[in-house]
Design a protein around this motif. Structure first.
Motif, mmCIF file in Angstrom:
data_model
loop_
_atom_site.group_PDB
_atom_site.id
_atom_site.type_symbol
_atom_site.label_atom_id
_atom_site.label_comp_id
_atom_site.label_asym_id
_atom_site.label_seq_id
_atom_site.Cartn_x
_atom_site.Cartn_y
_atom_site.Cartn_z
ATOM 1 N N VAL A 97 0.850 -1.190 0.000
ATOM 2 C CA VAL A 97 0.000 0.000 0.000
ATOM 3 C C VAL A 97 0.889 1.244 0.000
ATOM 4 C CG1 VAL A 97 -1.733 1.306 1.291
ATOM 5 C CG2 VAL A 97 -1.889 -1.195 1.160
ATOM 6 N N HIS A 98 0.644 2.104 -0.954
ATOM 7 C CA HIS A 98 1.414 3.337 -1.126
ATOM 8 C C HIS A 98 0.409 4.481 -1.299
ATOM 9 C CE1 HIS A 98 4.145 6.323 -2.603
ATOM 10 N NE2 HIS A 98 3.725 6.247 -3.854
ATOM 11 N N PRO A 99 0.030 5.147 -0.206
ATOM 12 C CA PRO A 99 -1.091 6.098 -0.227
ATOM 13 C C PRO A 99 -0.941 7.262 -1.202
ATOM 14 C CG PRO A 99 -0.413 5.601 2.030
ATOM 15 C CD PRO A 99 0.626 5.013 1.131
ATOM 16 N N GLY A 119 5.450 8.862 -11.114
ATOM 17 C CA GLY A 119 4.777 9.874 -11.906
ATOM 18 C C GLY A 119 3.547 10.370 -11.167
ATOM 19 N N VAL A 120 2.998 11.458 -11.643
ATOM 20 C CA VAL A 120 1.766 11.961 -11.039
ATOM 21 C C VAL A 120 0.648 10.950 -11.302
ATOM 22 C CG1 VAL A 120 2.404 14.382 -11.244
ATOM 23 C CG2 VAL A 120 1.210 13.262 -13.129
ATOM 24 N N GLN A 143 3.901 17.681 -14.445
ATOM 25 C CA GLN A 143 5.156 16.994 -14.192
ATOM 26 C C GLN A 143 5.279 16.684 -12.701
ATOM 27 O OE1 GLN A 143 8.627 19.235 -15.276
ATOM 28 N NE2 GLN A 143 10.037 17.513 -15.013
ATOM 29 N N LEU A 144 5.893 15.551 -12.375
ATOM 30 C CA LEU A 144 6.091 15.178 -10.980
ATOM 31 C C LEU A 144 7.099 16.105 -10.310
ATOM 32 C CD1 LEU A 144 5.734 13.242 -8.574
ATOM 33 C CD2 LEU A 144 7.548 11.823 -9.566
ATOM 34 N N ALA A 148 7.378 18.808 -3.805
ATOM 35 C CA ALA A 148 5.973 19.077 -3.493
ATOM 36 C C ALA A 148 5.252 17.806 -3.044
ATOM 37 C CB ALA A 148 5.277 19.681 -4.707
ATOM 38 N N ALA A 149 5.650 16.670 -3.614
ATOM 39 C CA ALA A 149 5.017 15.398 -3.235
ATOM 40 C C ALA A 149 5.300 15.051 -1.786
ATOM 41 C CB ALA A 149 5.502 14.284 -4.155
ATOM 42 N N GLY A 150 6.471 15.437 -1.299
ATOM 43 C CA GLY A 150 6.802 15.188 0.098
ATOM 44 C C GLY A 150 7.153 13.738 0.368
#
Length: 243
Positions: A97-99, A119-120, A143-144, A148-150
């Motif tokens: 699981v990768h939320p 990727g997004v 773009q990824l 920002a993704a953290g």
């Protein structure tokens, strides 16, 4: 014929497999978002509503797929698909699981290296790659941004709260017509929930009941598959009528 996968998880595996040879692959790791109920205990899912089920945190999908994502039935089906697409035994396919839905799947190689595709969460990317392969086209969408993704986190799936995943994988391992029976029974259970005829936790109960009753045909012909599909749907409707 040559098949190029379009689903994000299988596209990620397809891309990551380019990092080594077939004999060097140790296992495939399929990621799951966990859906809207990640972290919930089975007792907390007794009275969840359709609106809650369809409130997926990352992806915009149709009702059927979104509901399957909430039960993790979709991930069981994806394991079956990976088994056939990549000629990989079930004991070499794992689910984590990768939320954040940034890592779309991974491939672990014999030397311990793990190659992933990130990727997004946007289906345009894997669809475009399927169309462009073996080349890559320039992108015209988001773009990824890793900053920002953290944080990117991973955890084991809760098979007690979400038994549909184990039921599906067990059916896949058994082979024959059992995967077909699972798929048909799950579809009928999902349709019944969407229609307000059953509760959420009835979905895995129905698939477990139907697949347990199925007389598995280990080397099916097309007519066996068609007969299984019809039988499982009728059997599921019979279980639903008694709930």
């Amino acid at each position: 014929v040559s098949l190029t996968p379009v689903d994000s998880e299988h596209s990620a595996i397809f891309q990551s497999l380019r990092g080594g040879t077939e004999k060097e692959v140790k296992r495939l790791i399929i990621t799951a978002s966990g859906g809207p109920f990640r972290g919930k205990k089975r007792s907390e899912l007794e009275n969840v509503t359709l609106a809650q089920c369809l409130n997926h945190p990352n992806w915009s999908m149709g009702q059927k797929v979104t509901l399957d994502s909430s039960t993790l039935a979709n991930k069981g089906l994806e394991v079956m698909e990976a088994h056939w697409l990549f000629d990989m035994p079930y004991d070499k396919i794992a689910v984590v699981v990768h939320p954040q839905s940034i890592v779309h799947s991974l491939v672990e190689f014999c030397d311990g290296s793990v190659i992933a595709q990130l990727g997004v969460p946007d289906m345009r990317l894997p669809i475009q790659f399927a169309l462009s392969w073996p080349e890559r086209y320039d992108y015209s969408f988001e773009q990824l941004d890793l900053v920002a993704a953290g944080n990117l986190t991973f955890e084991a799936p809760d098979l007690e709260a979400f038994p549909s995943l184990k039921i599906a994988i067990d059916c896949g391992k058994a082979g024959g017509t059992l995967p077909c029976a699972f798929n048909a029974a799950n579809e009928e259970a999902v349709y019944a929930f969407l229609a307000g005829k059953i509760k959420y936790l009835d979905i895995p109960y129905i698939t477990a009941t139907v697949t347990a009753q199925h007389n598995n045909v280990l080397r099916p012909q097309l007519e066996d598959i068609e007969a299984t599909d019809a039988w499982a749907r009728a059997a599921a409707k019979g279980v639903i009528a008694k709930l």
